[in-house]
Write a protein that holds these residues in place. Structure first.
Motif, mmCIF file in Angstrom:
data_model
loop_
_atom_site.group_PDB
_atom_site.id
_atom_site.type_symbol
_atom_site.label_atom_id
_atom_site.label_comp_id
_atom_site.label_asym_id
_atom_site.label_seq_id
_atom_site.Cartn_x
_atom_site.Cartn_y
_atom_site.Cartn_z
ATOM 1 N N PRO A 34 0.814 -1.227 0.000
ATOM 2 C CA PRO A 34 0.000 0.000 0.000
ATOM 3 C C PRO A 34 0.841 1.268 0.000
ATOM 4 N N GLY A 35 0.476 2.192 -0.875
ATOM 5 C CA GLY A 35 1.144 3.483 -0.947
ATOM 6 C C GLY A 35 2.397 3.519 -1.788
ATOM 7 N N LYS A 36 2.872 2.367 -2.233
ATOM 8 C CA LYS A 36 4.077 2.309 -3.061
ATOM 9 C C LYS A 36 3.716 2.371 -4.541
ATOM 10 N N GLN A 37 4.691 2.677 -5.371
ATOM 11 C CA GLN A 37 4.481 2.636 -6.811
ATOM 12 C C GLN A 37 4.172 1.191 -7.215
ATOM 13 N N TRP A 38 3.228 1.038 -8.150
ATOM 14 C CA TRP A 38 2.756 -0.291 -8.526
ATOM 15 C C TRP A 38 3.005 -0.501 -10.025
ATOM 16 N N PRO A 39 4.114 -1.125 -10.390
ATOM 17 C CA PRO A 39 4.428 -1.299 -11.811
ATOM 18 C C PRO A 39 3.548 -2.331 -12.492
ATOM 19 N N ASP A 40 3.145 -2.030 -13.728
ATOM 20 C CA ASP A 40 2.374 -2.992 -14.514
ATOM 21 C C ASP A 40 3.331 -3.923 -15.253
ATOM 22 N N ASP A 41 2.847 -4.646 -16.247
ATOM 23 C CA ASP A 41 3.676 -5.610 -16.966
ATOM 24 C C ASP A 41 4.784 -4.943 -17.770
ATOM 25 N N LYS A 42 4.672 -3.619 -17.976
ATOM 26 C CA LYS A 42 5.700 -2.892 -18.712
ATOM 27 C C LYS A 42 6.616 -2.100 -17.768
ATOM 28 N N THR A 319 -7.838 8.013 7.268
ATOM 29 C CA THR A 319 -8.027 6.843 6.396
ATOM 30 C C THR A 319 -6.695 6.458 5.752
ATOM 31 N N PHE A 320 -5.632 6.535 6.562
ATOM 32 C CA PHE A 320 -4.285 6.203 6.114
ATOM 33 C C PHE A 320 -3.872 7.067 4.919
ATOM 34 N N HIS A 321 -4.312 8.345 4.973
ATOM 35 C CA HIS A 321 -3.986 9.337 3.932
ATOM 36 C C HIS A 321 -4.558 8.929 2.575
ATOM 37 N N SER A 322 -5.758 8.392 2.572
ATOM 38 C CA SER A 322 -6.372 7.967 1.306
ATOM 39 C C SER A 322 -7.872 8.212 1.325
ATOM 40 N N GLN A 323 -8.504 7.922 0.188
ATOM 41 C CA GLN A 323 -9.953 8.067 0.052
ATOM 42 C C GLN A 323 -10.517 6.860 -0.672
ATOM 43 N N SER A 324 -11.599 6.317 -0.147
ATOM 44 C CA SER A 324 -12.197 5.096 -0.694
ATOM 45 C C SER A 324 -12.646 5.269 -2.141
ATOM 46 N N THR A 325 -12.571 4.168 -2.890
ATOM 47 C CA THR A 325 -13.070 4.189 -4.267
ATOM 48 C C THR A 325 -13.865 2.946 -4.633
ATOM 49 N N TYR A 326 -13.527 1.775 -4.040
ATOM 50 C CA TYR A 326 -14.222 0.545 -4.413
ATOM 51 C C TYR A 326 -13.909 -0.549 -3.401
ATOM 52 N N ILE A 327 -14.779 -1.543 -3.322
ATOM 53 C CA ILE A 327 -14.526 -2.732 -2.502
ATOM 54 C C ILE A 327 -14.715 -3.959 -3.392
ATOM 55 N N GLN A 328 -13.657 -4.774 -3.495
ATOM 56 C CA GLN A 328 -13.672 -5.920 -4.404
ATOM 57 C C GLN A 328 -13.657 -7.232 -3.625
ATOM 58 N N LYS A 329 -14.551 -8.114 -3.994
ATOM 59 C CA LYS A 329 -14.577 -9.456 -3.421
ATOM 60 C C LYS A 329 -13.448 -10.283 -4.041
ATOM 61 N N VAL A 330 -12.749 -11.059 -3.210
ATOM 62 C CA VAL A 330 -11.714 -11.961 -3.702
ATOM 63 C C VAL A 330 -12.395 -13.284 -4.054
ATOM 64 N N GLU A 331 -12.381 -13.619 -5.327
ATOM 65 C CA GLU A 331 -13.056 -14.824 -5.783
ATOM 66 C C GLU A 331 -12.366 -16.072 -5.240
ATOM 67 N N TRP A 356 -4.572 -0.411 -0.941
ATOM 68 C CA TRP A 356 -5.418 -1.596 -0.885
ATOM 69 C C TRP A 356 -5.175 -2.281 0.455
ATOM 70 N N LEU A 357 -6.252 -2.524 1.190
ATOM 71 C CA LEU A 357 -6.147 -3.167 2.493
ATOM 72 C C LEU A 357 -7.218 -4.241 2.643
ATOM 73 N N PRO A 358 -6.932 -5.295 3.393
ATOM 74 C CA PRO A 358 -7.939 -6.337 3.601
ATOM 75 C C PRO A 358 -9.013 -5.844 4.564
ATOM 76 N N ILE A 359 -10.251 -6.188 4.283
ATOM 77 C CA ILE A 359 -11.329 -5.901 5.225
ATOM 78 C C ILE A 359 -11.448 -7.097 6.168
ATOM 79 N N LEU A 360 -11.148 -6.856 7.418
ATOM 80 C CA LEU A 360 -11.247 -7.891 8.440
ATOM 81 C C LEU A 360 -12.515 -7.647 9.254
#
Length: 380
Positions: A34-42, A319-331, A356-360
């Motif tokens: 969380p909070g780090k740069q997130w590189p894609d496949d490129k 909110t850990f210096h962030s703002q909510s945008t979506y909640i995704q279920k892990v299939e 991104w953080l887990p909802i416990l």
């Protein structure tokens, strides 16, 4: 000769170092940071801000705002990334491009925020909803836009933009409220008890009745029965509204409710667990982070109950210096949900990172705790 011998010795070391770092850069992620740069496949930082997720045929598709270096206006469009494990993302390109036509609602330079894509099993269409503001008008338009595609990755064809449910009162407004004579000119001073009462009774609902309700920060939720809902910040960002979509997901059915009038909520995100709907939002402080809010209901139409901030620990009140945008279920995992949020950097929008953080769950309620690093094994 000395130089040549030195080169022969050092060059294999350099090659080994280059090879090592190349492997490291191309190695598959196995954790979230969380909070780090997130590189894609490129190797480029994922550019899908204010995003939403769609799980389709064994893959996750992440849609979000393409941010530029110095502006949050839409100069490119909505991006799409795909993943089979949620850790590693492949750039699938621009799902919906902005238009070069100055007369188009989505002309280059407009504002496109919080895109969400859902799949309609009846029509076999992928439908994108997003918050739209017209070029050069700031946030005055407060409209929602809809686009559609035959393919999950696009291209998405823009259909139209509009205000929500023109000419229709909220289903949970009383007849007395509908018949009240309320005029915003009589309530120019905000935040007074009289003003709060007027807002609760539908001051801005009435003002916007003919044109339609304002729609800014938003999300889309598809229920177990296939019914879909548009949840958005309305009435000058003072009141959340939940509006049912038509069966084809291309418009509103005409049924909607108002929740927490005057509560000043935005950035809604929602999920359902064991028959209970949980919603996490933020307050309205512009690009600056604030304390998350949480609500629950046994029925999508309410009543909705307010709870305390789901975040705990250091920086929980931001909110850990962030703002909510979506909640995704892990299939494939029971009761596993990921809280998706953005850590905005308005001076350099493209650099904004993802939280991104887990909802416990503790005592039956969602809890968000900070992790510098975590993976899906946290869900037991």
């Amino acid at each position: 000769m000395i130089a040549q011998r030195f080169f022969k010795i050092i060059s294999p070391v350099l090659l080994a170092c280059v090879a090592f770092f190349s492997v490291q850069m191309n190695a598959a992620n196995k954790s979230f940071y969380p909070g780090k740069q997130w590189p894609d496949d490129k190797g480029v930082h994922v550019n899908a801000h204010g995003g939403g997720m769609l799980y389709y045929q064994g893959k996750y598709y992440w849609f979000g705002e393409f941010k530029s270096e110095t502006t949050s206006s839409a100069l490119v469009g909505v991006t799409c990334y795909s993943s089979s494990d949620l850790y590693n993302w492949k750039n699938k390109g621009i799902a919906m491009k902005v238009s070069d036509d100055e007369k188009s609602d989505i002309t280059k330079g407009c504002i496109i925020e919080r895109p969400k894509v859902i799949y309609n099993k009846k029509t076999n269409k992928f439908v994108m909803w997003f918050h739209l503001e017209m070029k050069g008008q700031g946030y005055a338009a407060a409209r929602v836009g809809v686009a559609v595609s035959n393919q999950v990755t696009g291209p998405y064809k823009f259909v139209r933009s509009f205000r929500s449910n023109p000419g229709i009162y909220a289903a949970n407004m009383t007849d007395e409220q509908k018949n009240m004579s309320l005029d915003v000119k009589n309530y120019e001073k905000w935040w007074t008890p009289e003003w709060y009462k007027a807002v609760s009774d539908g001051l801005f609902t009435k003002r916007d009745l003919k044109e339609g309700q304002m729609s800014r920060d938003m999300t889309i939720f598809v229920d177990d029965n296939g019914k879909a809902y548009h949840i958005y910040s309305s009435e000058e960002n003072l009141t959340l509204q939940i509006a049912e979509l038509t069966d084809d997901y291309l418009g509103h059915s005409g049924k909607y409710i108002r929740i927490f009038p005057g509560g000043h909520n935005e950035a809604p995100s929602i999920f359902k667990k064991d028959g209970t709907y949980w919603m996490i939002t933020s307050g309205c402080t512009g690009w600056d982070p604030n304390e998350a809010r949480m609500f629950s209901a046994k029925n999508i139409w309410g009543p909705w109950e307010k709870h305390s901030n789901p975040c705990v620990g250091e920086d929980a009140k931001l909110t850990f210096h962030s703002q909510s945008t979506y909640i995704q279920k892990v299939e494939g995992k029971k009761d596993a949900y990921i809280f998706m949020a953005d850590r905005w950097t308005p001076k350099h929008p493209i650099e904004a990172s993802y939280i991104w953080l887990p909802i416990l769950f503790e005592n039956g309620k969602p809890v968000l705790k900070w992790y510098d690093q975590w993976n899906l094994n946290v869900f037991k």
